[in-house]
Design a protein around this motif. Structure first.
Motif, PDB file in Angstrom:
ATOM      1  N   SER A  58      -7.796   5.171   3.306  1.00 50.56           N
ATOM      2  CA  SER A  58      -7.591   4.774   5.092  1.00 50.56           C
ATOM      3  C   SER A  58      -7.823   4.974   6.685  1.00 50.56           C
ATOM      4  O   SER A  58      -8.643   4.360   7.443  1.00 50.56           O
ATOM      5  N   ASN A  62     -10.645   1.888   7.249  1.00 48.75           N
ATOM      6  CA  ASN A  62     -10.027   1.092   8.674  1.00 48.75           C
ATOM      7  C   ASN A  62      -9.379   0.103   7.538  1.00 48.75           C
ATOM      8  O   ASN A  62      -9.225  -0.616   8.311  1.00 48.75           O
ATOM      9  N   ARG A  63      -8.603   0.313   6.429  1.00 46.15           N
ATOM     10  CA  ARG A  63      -8.012  -0.426   6.009  1.00 46.15           C
ATOM     11  C   ARG A  63      -7.027   0.057   4.769  1.00 46.15           C
ATOM     12  O   ARG A  63      -7.273   0.987   3.894  1.00 46.15           O
ATOM     13  N   SER A  64      -5.940  -0.062   4.609  1.00 44.21           N
ATOM     14  CA  SER A  64      -4.765   0.683   4.619  1.00 44.21           C
ATOM     15  C   SER A  64      -4.722  -0.169   3.376  1.00 44.21           C
ATOM     16  O   SER A  64      -3.406   0.397   2.862  1.00 44.21           O
ATOM     17  N   GLN A  65      -4.336  -1.506   2.972  1.00 39.10           N
ATOM     18  CA  GLN A  65      -3.729  -2.189   2.006  1.00 39.10           C
ATOM     19  C   GLN A  65      -2.470  -2.087   2.089  1.00 39.10           C
ATOM     20  O   GLN A  65      -1.299  -1.717   1.472  1.00 39.10           O
TER      21      GLN A  65
ATOM     22  N   LYS B   4      -9.773  -3.967  15.683  1.00 37.31           N
ATOM     23  CA  LYS B   4      -8.207  -4.660  14.722  1.00 37.31           C
ATOM     24  C   LYS B   4      -7.443  -2.708  15.854  1.00 37.31           C
ATOM     25  O   LYS B   4      -7.438  -2.138  15.427  1.00 37.31           O
ATOM     26  N   LYS B   5      -8.573  -1.577  16.317  1.00 37.50           N
ATOM     27  CA  LYS B   5      -8.150  -0.263  16.896  1.00 37.50           C
ATOM     28  C   LYS B   5      -7.960  -0.129  18.477  1.00 37.50           C
ATOM     29  O   LYS B   5      -9.699  -1.081  18.551  1.00 37.50           O
ATOM     30  N   VAL B  55      -2.081   6.633  11.049  1.00 34.84           N
ATOM     31  CA  VAL B  55      -3.217   6.669   9.801  1.00 34.84           C
ATOM     32  C   VAL B  55      -3.715   9.197  10.104  1.00 34.84           C
ATOM     33  O   VAL B  55      -3.713   9.543   9.077  1.00 34.84           O
ATOM     34  N   LYS B 119       0.191   7.017  -0.978  1.00 40.41           N
ATOM     35  CA  LYS B 119       0.616   6.154   0.233  1.00 40.41           C
ATOM     36  C   LYS B 119       1.423   6.858   1.316  1.00 40.41           C
ATOM     37  O   LYS B 119       1.134   6.654   2.323  1.00 40.41           O
TER      38      LYS B 119
END
Lengths: 336, 336
Positions: A58, A62-65, B4-5, B55, B119
DNA sequence: ATTATTTATGAAAAAATTTAACAGAATTGT
DNA sequence: ACAATTCTGTTAAATTTTTTCATAAATAAT
């Protein structure tokens, strides 16, 4: 608590005698590698039951699902069904969902929103709630957002909004009563200007007009909260005031339940003297006495549609920002 | 989708003229720094509305501030109330929660479990479900896990298990019927050996013994699924078979509803000829006709307790692995 | 056989944060 | 003035994965 983590790609690389990059390529089936190395790597992966560290992924991609679902009250059957549908679809596609209960508290909505962004969600589903304040910041954040049920009153035309055809529901309910001879139809509704309720009201109003029925303001009974007790009290009061009505269109089943309680207490026969119709088709409506006629929505469809559109937006499969209005259905039971 | 950030700590450092280390020190209130620099940094942080990238933090610290909740069906009011309580408590403590609906599907449970670990969740609450298969791997993973409602049948004594006093509930329900003169008490229950139902049954059985009541096997009516229809059919069948009974202890309110439907169809007066008592005190039980007497659990307390114990374990505030049994209450309504 | 091309792989950088060690500067105390 | 304390910066390592670039090896083309 010990380590919590298993092996990393580095370990797999070492164990299978290749570089980390190669392991990544194999695992993601991305780039070139020989069949031989694939086997070598996969053997080690399976032997040690390696699991990708999704947090690291992630950070890198930059993608977390992960998506967030903000909902006023998960204890409400209707919302719960929507959430279930969202969750089911997301699971199939490998996404997890954060459940965020706001109880319509604006501060909590804002706090949640910030936290979800910080935790890197890929998208957000906003079920109802206030959603005025937050949505401006929200739309800047560049993650896709879907609104379900209540329409946020913000001036942007590229929002995605999914809801039942509340207007049509109002029409169907009102017509059902008219067709059964009712002329003095009370509408029992939430005083707040939620898009859903407003639409139901407009359906009611327009239908009355269509049938040339003119009713005074006193036929619009507002309650402060969608709540059994509130409805009971409000209907009782109308009766005490001497309002003559032959039917009630309650904008939710919970209000209908309260209305029925009031009528029973006043020994007014349902449906003989007063007919009642609700909205939502919650499970109680079938088992209450008398069983409530109502307008049923399709929360599963609402949720699934929202999830599907959201994931498509996230994955760039679409960038359309259309609105979806789903059909409703008249369910006739004993109160009409 | 754009970036997105927002800003990173590096940006904050540059903007406030200090080093990244200092920003970190200020933000985490960790190590030394002067009041002056604190102000400088916080000004920039606030001005640009900086949000820690959780994250990245999670990757570094191996702490995500996320927990998972695995639940059979969030549409079930009882579970929804538990989840709500968990979520509320977690929100207060800065934790987010993944909602995982399994529909009692073992494969889905396993898949979810893996995904949640990948996760990086800090802990897990397992509400009911099968939980046999998974729990062994589970316990190895070194994240704390709390079991609610159904006890997993694994041989480990350091699991935390939280449930209502189902045995006591069985006793209370059975006694309530006996005190009202019933002697031929049917028990209507799920055929699966869930700890909850088993406990309720044992309460029933022991109470009968206590009052010297001897009933044959035919008074134990099993259904394959906790479901209105199943219960209706089962009770109807018992009637057809000529079983003489003066009351039914239904192990859940949904079963009670089905039983009542069957009795109504057979024109058996409730409570005059047959009394009924349910379990759970779901909202319908109050509004159904006749209103159902039942045993109420406290799902809010269950959820809150679970969340509290879990977070305490995560944060090392405790390492006790005790079990919690919460009291139940008899709620008398029209069916007795 | 020699160049060109393709294929496979590794090395290293980047993502944002935390943590720790070390060093130098500034401030305070004696 | 010297010692001790306090603050801050620098640097580096660590977390894991993805990606870019470069290189080595293998194959194809001339």
């Amino acid at each position: 608590m010990k380590s919590k983590k298993g092996l990393s790609m580095k370990d797999i690389a070492k164990l299978s005698g290749v570089s980390v990059a190669t392991v990544s390529r194999v695992l993601n089936n991305n780039g070139r590698f020989s069949e031989e190395t694939r086997k070598k790597v996969m053997e080690v992966v399976e032997k040690f039951n390696y699991q990708t560290n999704l947090v690291a992924r992630s950070l890198r991609t930059n993608r977390s699902q992960i998506i967030g679902v903000i909902v006023p009250d998960i204890t409400n059957e209707f919302f719960a069904a929507i959430v279930l549908a969202i969750e089911s679809y997301c699971f199939l596609k490998g996404y997890s969902v954060f459940i965020c209960n706001t109880n319509e508290d604006e501060e909590k909505e804002t706090a949640y929103f910030k936290d979800l962004i910080a935790k890197g969600i890929d998208g957000l589903i906003y079920i109802s709630g206030k959603s005025d304040k937050i949505s401006k910041e929200t739309l800047l954040k560049d993650i896709p957002i879907i609104f379900i049920d209540r329409r946020p009153n913000i001036s942007s035309n590229d929002i995605v909004y999914i809801a039942s055809d509340n207007y049509k529901g109002g029409v169907l309910a009102t017509e059902a009563l008219i067709k059964r001879g009712c002329r003095n139809i009370m509408i029992l509704k939430d005083i707040r200007n939620l898009s859903t309720v407003t639409q139901r009201y407009l359906g009611y109003r327009d239908t009355l007009m269509k049938y040339n029925i003119n009713l005074g303001e006193e036929y619009i009974v507002n309650v402060k909260k969608v709540d059994f007790e509130e409805a009971r009290k409000a209907v009782k009061e109308s009766i005490k005031k001497g309002l003559t009505f032959d039917s009630i269109f309650a904008c939710t089943d919970w209000l209908a339940l309260g209305a029925i309680a009031a009528l029973k207490e006043e020994k007014i026969a349902i449906p003989d003297r007063v007919k009642v119709i609700g909205f939502d088709n919650i499970s109680i409506s079938k088992y209450s006495h008398p069983a409530i006629s109502t307008i049923s929505q399709n929360p599963e469809k609402l949720g699934k549609t929202a999830a599907k559109v959201l994931l498509d937006l996230i994955e760039g499969k679409t960038n359309k920002t259309t609105n979806y209005i789903l059909p409703v259905e008249l369910v006739l039971r004993e109160t009409t």
